[in-house]
Design an enzyme around this catalytic site. Structure first.
Site, short mmCIF file in Angstrom:
data_model
loop_
_atom_site.label_atom_id
_atom_site.label_comp_id
_atom_site.label_asym_id
_atom_site.label_seq_id
_atom_site.Cartn_x
_atom_site.Cartn_y
_atom_site.Cartn_z
N LYS A 263 0.83 -1.19 0.00
CA LYS A 263 0.00 0.00 0.00
C LYS A 263 0.87 1.25 0.00
CE LYS A 263 -3.81 -2.07 2.65
NZ LYS A 263 -4.89 -1.83 1.68
N GLU A 335 -6.33 -9.54 0.28
CA GLU A 335 -6.13 -10.68 1.17
C GLU A 335 -7.34 -11.02 2.01
OE1 GLU A 335 -6.51 -7.74 3.97
OE2 GLU A 335 -5.39 -7.58 2.10
N ARG A 337 -10.48 -11.39 1.31
CA ARG A 337 -11.33 -12.42 0.72
C ARG A 337 -10.68 -13.81 0.81
NH1 ARG A 337 -11.24 -9.11 -4.75
NH2 ARG A 337 -10.99 -7.52 -3.13
#
EC number: 3.4.11.1
Length: 479
Positions: A263, A335, A337
């Site tokens: 990120k 991640e 899910r």
């Protein structure tokens, strides 16, 4: 903070000794001849009390009243939403003072929903997080008395509101904690502490047990962190064993760096909130223990960190989920899910009446709905309607989004049964379509709380959502 329900009319409220008295006034209010009514009439005549809903007028040491401060707050037509806004404004207006005892008085007998809204709003406006401060300035308000002219019949709804506040603040506590104060092991400890309460049991599975279950997707996310994963199983047994349970599944990523698909640095600290779904499940269970409804509920929390390491899962890796389906991980920052899909398969063993997963899943949902409503996905109309209704009743709103099969086209891949991401378009929906593949054996709903689980900016902090929605749904289903 302690809440009490008392029978007090305006005349009685005027005689109540307290640090602050909040009087909730609807546009239909007709002043009487008591001291408080006279004060209100004077404020209205002078134009000091605005007619706009949510506005408040603070008076210090008002003549003829026993309170140190009186706050006259306009609630418009008296709806739950208007009461909530007015109480928040009134509490914020006085909480900087030494207000330990607060009385909230309805000038007219309210409906149930506005009374509940007053309780939750008072708690929200006075909440303070202190866990990681060396010299914390704690919550000043210690006692809140909710006063109505006739409290008969209001006790059950009042108790429900207080339990919701307890659950919301427990969820806030854990979601607000920095990642080093809320590791998977510490989160499991919080769950175990709930097992000391009525009707609650807790089991915590570690890496070896999860491996034996074949949770390859969950393990793939966890393998980049030195903090070992935990799979938390909570049980609330309030009904007969034969009664099918509702399963609540909360995403428990205690810190999400994005993994190799890292990120941006800006606001990455907020990724401690990525376990807000798990925190909401803990909060609901605390509230259930307080209310003791005749239902059975299972709480599932797959918890780990998503970090970078030489062992981290890589874009393009293919893993095998507990269901046997293979997944190509095209983006390691998708991640949530992956941990949820294995937990959905695990939920099958309970033969549930319904499964609701709660996750800070997609930025796309934030773009679509902002911070007002959580995203709701379900192919089951009855379940979706029940959750929407629960959100409206609790002021913890959600909005149903589509699940057309065509949205799943982007999840196709040549290298596995399914990819973990599609394109950017419809990202919240394609994430839900991914989860739906693992939820075919029970009624299922997905709540994407990425936009509602916390606030940024000067008011940065967890909201405790959707504890109120989930609790309302469960209690309604218990009737």
């Amino acid at each position: 903070m302690n809440f009490e329900l008392e029978t007090l009319d305006l005349n009685g409220a005027a005689k109540e000794k307290c640090d602050a008295l909040i009087v909730l006034l609807a546009t239909s209010f007709k002043p009487g001849k008591d001291n408080l009514s006279i004060l209100v009439a004077q404020a209205l005549k002078a134009g000091d009390l605005e007619s706009q809903s949510g506005k408040a007028l603070v008076l210090y040491r008002p003549t003829g009243l026993a309170c140190a401060r009186a706050v006259l707050a306009n609630v418009g037509e008296g709806s739950a939403n208007e009461v909530s806004k007015a109480v928040k404004a009134a509490v914020l207006a006085v909480k900087a003072g030494n207000v330990k005892k607060l009385v909230i008085c309805f000038a007219a007998l309210p409906q149930e929903a506005p009374l509940r809204a007053a309780v939750t709003a008072a708690a929200e406006a006075s909440y303070v997080f202190t866990t990681t401060k060396s010299k914390p300035e704690g919550r000043v308000i210690q006692r809140v008395v909710v006063a109505v002219s006739n409290s008969s019949g209001f006790k059950p709804v009042f108790d429900r509101a207080v339990a919701a506040v307890t659950g919301i603040e427990f969820a806030k506590e854990w979601a607000n904690r920095p990642a080093n104060h809320a590791t998977p092991a510490l989160l499991a400890g919080a769950a175990r502490s709930l097992a000391k309460l009525a009707n609650i049991k807790c089991e915590v599975l570690g890496p070896k047990q999860v491996e034996r279950l074949g949770m390859g997707a969950f393990m793939a996310v966890a393998q980049g962190s030195e903090e070992p994963l935990r799979f938390i199983v909570l049980r609330y047994d309030g009904a007969q064993k034969s009664a099918a349970p509702t399963v609540l599944l909360g995403k428990g990523i205690t810190f999400d760096s994005g993994g190799i698909s890292i990120k941006p640095a800006a606001d990455m600290d907020e990724m401690k909130f990525d376990m807000s779904g798990a925190a909401s499940v803990l909060g609901v269970f605390l509230a259930l223990a307080q209310l003791k409804p005749a239902i059975n509920v299972i709480g599932l929390i797959p918890s780990c960190e998503n970090l970078l390491d030489g062992r981290s899962v890589k874009p393009g890796d293919v893993v095998t989920s507990m269901s046997g389906q293979t997944i190509e991980i095209l983006n390691t920052d998708a991640e949530g899910r992956l941990v949820l899909c294995d937990a959905l398969t695990y939920a099958e063993r309970f033969k549930p009446r319904a499964v609701v997963d709660i996750a800070t899943l997609t930025g796309a949902c934030v773009i679509a709905l902002g911070g007002v409503r959580s995203g709701l996905f379900s192919a089951d109309d009855q379940l979706a309607a029940a959750l929407v209704s629960a959100g409206e009743s609790s002021l913890d709103l959600c909005w149903r989004l589509p699940l057309d099969d065509d949205y799943a086209e982007g999840l196709k891949t040549s290298f596995a049964d399914v990819a973990n991401v599609a394109g950017r378009a419809g990202g919240a929906i394609t994430a839900a379509k991914f989860l739906q593949r693992f939820a075919g054996k029970f009624p299922w709903a997905h709540l994407d709380i990425a936009g509602t689980a916390w606030k940024s900016g000067t008011a940065k902090g967890a909201t405790g959502r959707p504890v109120a929605l989930l609790l309302e749904y469960l209690l309604t289903s218990a009737k």
